[in-house]
Design a protein around this motif. Sequence first.
Motif, PDB file in Angstrom:
ATOM      1  N   UNK A 124       0.840  -1.188   0.000  1.00 18.76           N
ATOM      2  CA  UNK A 124       0.000   0.000   0.000  1.00 18.76           C
ATOM      3  C   UNK A 124       0.879   1.244   0.000  1.00 18.76           C
ATOM      4  N   UNK A 125       0.668   2.102  -0.970  1.00 18.83           N
ATOM      5  CA  UNK A 125       1.474   3.304  -1.157  1.00 18.83           C
ATOM      6  C   UNK A 125       2.959   2.945  -1.172  1.00 18.83           C
ATOM      7  N   UNK A 126       3.335   2.214  -2.195  1.00 21.23           N
ATOM      8  CA  UNK A 126       4.714   1.763  -2.377  1.00 21.23           C
ATOM      9  C   UNK A 126       5.211   2.251  -3.733  1.00 21.23           C
ATOM     10  N   UNK A 127       6.415   2.784  -3.753  1.00 19.09           N
ATOM     11  CA  UNK A 127       7.043   3.207  -4.999  1.00 19.09           C
ATOM     12  C   UNK A 127       8.313   2.389  -5.202  1.00 19.09           C
ATOM     13  N   UNK A 128       8.415   1.735  -6.365  1.00 18.70           N
ATOM     14  CA  UNK A 128       9.585   0.936  -6.709  1.00 18.70           C
ATOM     15  C   UNK A 128      10.223   1.594  -7.925  1.00 18.70           C
ATOM     16  N   UNK A 129      11.393   2.200  -7.732  1.00 19.28           N
ATOM     17  CA  UNK A 129      12.010   2.969  -8.810  1.00 19.28           C
ATOM     18  C   UNK A 129      13.427   2.472  -9.065  1.00 19.28           C
ATOM     19  N   UNK A 130      13.765   2.390 -10.351  1.00 22.44           N
ATOM     20  CA  UNK A 130      15.094   1.956 -10.749  1.00 22.44           C
ATOM     21  C   UNK A 130      15.314   0.480 -10.463  1.00 22.44           C
ATOM     22  N   UNK A 131      16.480  -0.005 -10.873  1.00 22.78           N
ATOM     23  CA  UNK A 131      16.861  -1.374 -10.562  1.00 22.78           C
ATOM     24  C   UNK A 131      16.248  -2.402 -11.492  1.00 22.78           C
ATOM     25  N   UNK A 132      16.444  -3.675 -11.128  1.00 18.12           N
ATOM     26  CA  UNK A 132      15.979  -4.792 -11.941  1.00 18.12           C
ATOM     27  C   UNK A 132      15.472  -5.894 -11.025  1.00 18.12           C
ATOM     28  N   UNK A 133      14.254  -6.345 -11.284  1.00 13.65           N
ATOM     29  CA  UNK A 133      13.621  -7.395 -10.500  1.00 13.65           C
ATOM     30  C   UNK A 133      13.316  -8.562 -11.437  1.00 13.65           C
ATOM     31  N   UNK A 134      13.942  -9.691 -11.181  1.00  9.74           N
ATOM     32  CA  UNK A 134      13.802 -10.860 -12.039  1.00  9.74           C
ATOM     33  C   UNK A 134      12.968 -11.921 -11.314  1.00  9.74           C
ATOM     34  N   UNK A 135      11.959 -12.450 -11.998  1.00  9.15           N
ATOM     35  CA  UNK A 135      11.082 -13.483 -11.439  1.00  9.15           C
ATOM     36  C   UNK A 135      10.455 -13.034 -10.114  1.00  9.15           C
ATOM     37  N   UNK A 136       9.911 -11.846 -10.101  1.00 10.35           N
ATOM     38  CA  UNK A 136       9.237 -11.327  -8.918  1.00 10.35           C
ATOM     39  C   UNK A 136       7.887 -12.024  -8.767  1.00 10.35           C
ATOM     40  N   UNK A 137       7.693 -12.702  -7.641  1.00 10.02           N
ATOM     41  CA  UNK A 137       6.476 -13.471  -7.408  1.00 10.02           C
ATOM     42  C   UNK A 137       5.506 -12.658  -6.553  1.00 10.02           C
ATOM     43  N   UNK A 138       4.461 -12.144  -7.183  1.00 12.94           N
ATOM     44  CA  UNK A 138       3.408 -11.395  -6.494  1.00 12.94           C
ATOM     45  C   UNK A 138       2.067 -12.113  -6.591  1.00 12.94           C
ATOM     46  N   UNK A 139       2.105 -13.421  -6.677  1.00 14.60           N
ATOM     47  CA  UNK A 139       0.868 -14.198  -6.803  1.00 14.60           C
ATOM     48  C   UNK A 139      -0.015 -14.000  -5.572  1.00 14.60           C
ATOM     49  N   UNK A 140      -1.305 -13.806  -5.832  1.00 15.90           N
ATOM     50  CA  UNK A 140      -2.303 -13.664  -4.771  1.00 15.90           C
ATOM     51  C   UNK A 140      -2.019 -12.471  -3.840  1.00 15.90           C
ATOM     52  N   UNK A 141      -1.257 -11.523  -4.309  1.00 14.81           N
ATOM     53  CA  UNK A 141      -0.952 -10.358  -3.488  1.00 14.81           C
ATOM     54  C   UNK A 141      -1.979  -9.249  -3.740  1.00 14.81           C
ATOM     55  N   UNK A 142      -1.911  -8.216  -2.913  1.00 18.69           N
ATOM     56  CA  UNK A 142      -2.817  -7.068  -3.065  1.00 18.69           C
ATOM     57  C   UNK A 142      -1.970  -5.810  -3.164  1.00 18.69           C
ATOM     58  N   UNK A 143      -2.100  -5.101  -4.287  1.00 21.63           N
ATOM     59  CA  UNK A 143      -1.339  -3.884  -4.526  1.00 21.63           C
ATOM     60  C   UNK A 143      -2.309  -2.715  -4.645  1.00 21.63           C
ATOM     61  N   UNK A 144      -2.169  -1.748  -3.765  1.00 23.21           N
ATOM     62  CA  UNK A 144      -3.009  -0.550  -3.788  1.00 23.21           C
ATOM     63  C   UNK A 144      -2.100   0.669  -3.756  1.00 23.21           C
ATOM     64  N   UNK A 145      -2.234   1.542  -4.743  1.00 28.11           N
ATOM     65  CA  UNK A 145      -1.408   2.752  -4.838  1.00 28.11           C
ATOM     66  C   UNK A 145       0.074   2.375  -4.920  1.00 28.11           C
ATOM     67  N   UNK A 146       0.419   1.658  -5.965  1.00 23.65           N
ATOM     68  CA  UNK A 146       1.799   1.208  -6.179  1.00 23.65           C
ATOM     69  C   UNK A 146       2.299   1.762  -7.513  1.00 23.65           C
ATOM     70  N   UNK A 147       3.531   2.285  -7.497  1.00 23.72           N
ATOM     71  CA  UNK A 147       4.155   2.830  -8.703  1.00 23.72           C
ATOM     72  C   UNK A 147       5.431   2.046  -8.999  1.00 23.72           C
ATOM     73  N   UNK A 148       5.537   1.549 -10.230  1.00 26.54           N
ATOM     74  CA  UNK A 148       6.775   0.976 -10.737  1.00 26.54           C
ATOM     75  C   UNK A 148       7.358   2.006 -11.699  1.00 26.54           C
ATOM     76  N   UNK A 149       8.538   2.523 -11.396  1.00 21.90           N
ATOM     77  CA  UNK A 149       9.090   3.616 -12.183  1.00 21.90           C
ATOM     78  C   UNK A 149      10.542   3.345 -12.564  1.00 21.90           C
ATOM     79  N   UNK A 150      10.835   3.406 -13.868  1.00 20.36           N
ATOM     80  CA  UNK A 150      12.205   3.312 -14.336  1.00 20.36           C
ATOM     81  C   UNK A 150      12.903   2.016 -13.990  1.00 20.36           C
ATOM     82  N   UNK A 151      12.152   0.944 -13.785  1.00 21.63           N
ATOM     83  CA  UNK A 151      12.754  -0.335 -13.423  1.00 21.63           C
ATOM     84  C   UNK A 151      12.495  -1.366 -14.519  1.00 21.63           C
TER      85      UNK A 151
END
Length: 230
Positions: A124-151
């Motif tokens: 909730x209210x999470x910003x993920x900026x830059x970098x590299x995420x390989x095989x990120x497992x978000x199965x059955x998760x809940x994302x509210x107000x999330x920004x993926x930026x420049x990654x």
Amino acid sequence: MAQRTTQRRSRGTAAVCKPPKQPVYSLPGLAAGPGRLEPEESYDGLEFSGLDLSGAGAPGASFLECALRDCRFDEARLGRVRIADSLVERAHGVGTDLAEAQLRDVDVRDAHLGGTQLSGAALTRVRISGGKLVYLNLRQSRLVDVVFSGCVLVEPDFAGARLTRVSFEDCELRGADFSQATLADVDLRGAARLELARGAERLSGAVLSPSQLLDLAPVLAAALGVRVAS
């Protein structure tokens, strides 16, 4: 008349997709954190810098108003961890277990992670900026107000997840899986690269640019069982 027309267009554009709320946090004068983590322990107002936390076993730990900088998390077992009002910067690691984690008002910068497990997590209210995420497992998760930026997201798994007010800004999604996901106000227009492996039929609730729609037309047609022939 021109002013009213401009206002109507502005309101119409805003109505297309509600933007995510940004994380709000402020770090106080931070004290140095310990060199190891303990299960179910609470850490408030601490800075963890340059630590090798590989193999750490601290399920259920809690971080409030903390900064974690330049730490390694290879095979760290941090299931059910709670992180709030915090900064995570330049995290590295492979096989980090964050299943059922709770992240609220968290700023993640320049992370390089592989095989991170965030299944069943709540962001909730999470910003993920830059970098590299390989095989990120978000199965059955809940994302509210999330920004993926420049990654760069390589084969991110959103299967069964619920995404509400999530945006992808100047980032790459390679081989994303949205199988059985539920999307609401998900803005994909800013993605510099958008490749879907599965779940194209679950994009209801997402917003695409015209060029993205054209690029995804074969995938969408296949998912809907539409045959195209001349």
